[in-house]
Design an enzyme around this catalytic site. Structure first.
Site, short mmCIF file in Angstrom:
data_model
loop_
_atom_site.label_atom_id
_atom_site.label_comp_id
_atom_site.label_asym_id
_atom_site.label_seq_id
_atom_site.Cartn_x
_atom_site.Cartn_y
_atom_site.Cartn_z
N CYS A 55 42.46 45.72 37.55
CA CYS A 55 42.72 44.28 37.40
C CYS A 55 42.74 43.66 38.80
O CYS A 55 43.32 44.23 39.72
CB CYS A 55 44.02 44.10 36.63
SG CYS A 55 45.27 43.03 37.29
N CYS A 58 46.08 42.86 40.39
CA CYS A 58 46.77 44.14 40.58
C CYS A 58 46.22 44.85 41.81
O CYS A 58 46.98 45.44 42.59
CB CYS A 58 46.60 45.03 39.35
SG CYS A 58 47.16 44.28 37.81
#
Length: 139
Positions: A55, A58
């Protein structure tokens, strides 16, 4: 009228369904603790970052978490949980989107939760605002 979906559209739909699943699952109930919570008598605050290695926000947080882990060793712990590798973790922690940062005090009680990218300074400010004295680990 015939609608054709491209591969890009399918990925967006898949991501939307996954996020909707996290959102609709809601909190799992009860207090949660990380598997890396220190033993009693050696408890320190804990930051759990629930996300995924692929992600984008992330990925942006990964180096920040590594820095914090090294700079504040013994002051607070940092734990990363990948919900794509460990699907049950999203439900366990009541995550509705990723990344989600969950802050625990030394007794294991959650005191703050944030969803989305969170800068190093914002993380440190969150600990400070909740009375946790921060002093970098000595080298």
């Amino acid at each position: 009228m015939k609608v054709r979906l491209r591969k890009e559209h399918l990925w967006v739909l898949l991501a939307a369904f996954l996020l909707a699943g996290f959102y609709l699952s809601g909190p799992a109930g009860g207090e949660t603790k990380s598997a890396n919570t220190p033993a009693p008598g050696k408890s320190i605050p804990l930051l759990v970052d629930v996300g995924a290695k692929k992600c984008i926000p992330c990925k942006m947080m990964a180096p920040i978490l590594e820095e914090l882990k090294k700079e504040y060793e013994g002051i607070f712990m940092v734990d990363f949980i990948d919900v794509w590798e460990n699907p049950g973790a999203g439900e366990k922690y009541g995550v509705r989107g990723i990344p989600t940062q969950i802050f625990y005090d030394a007794s294991g009680k959650e005191f703050y939760r944030h969803m989305g990218f969170f800068s190093k300074e914002q993380i440190l400010d969150t600990f400070r605002k909740h009375g946790i004295a921060l002093k970098k680990a000595s080298k």
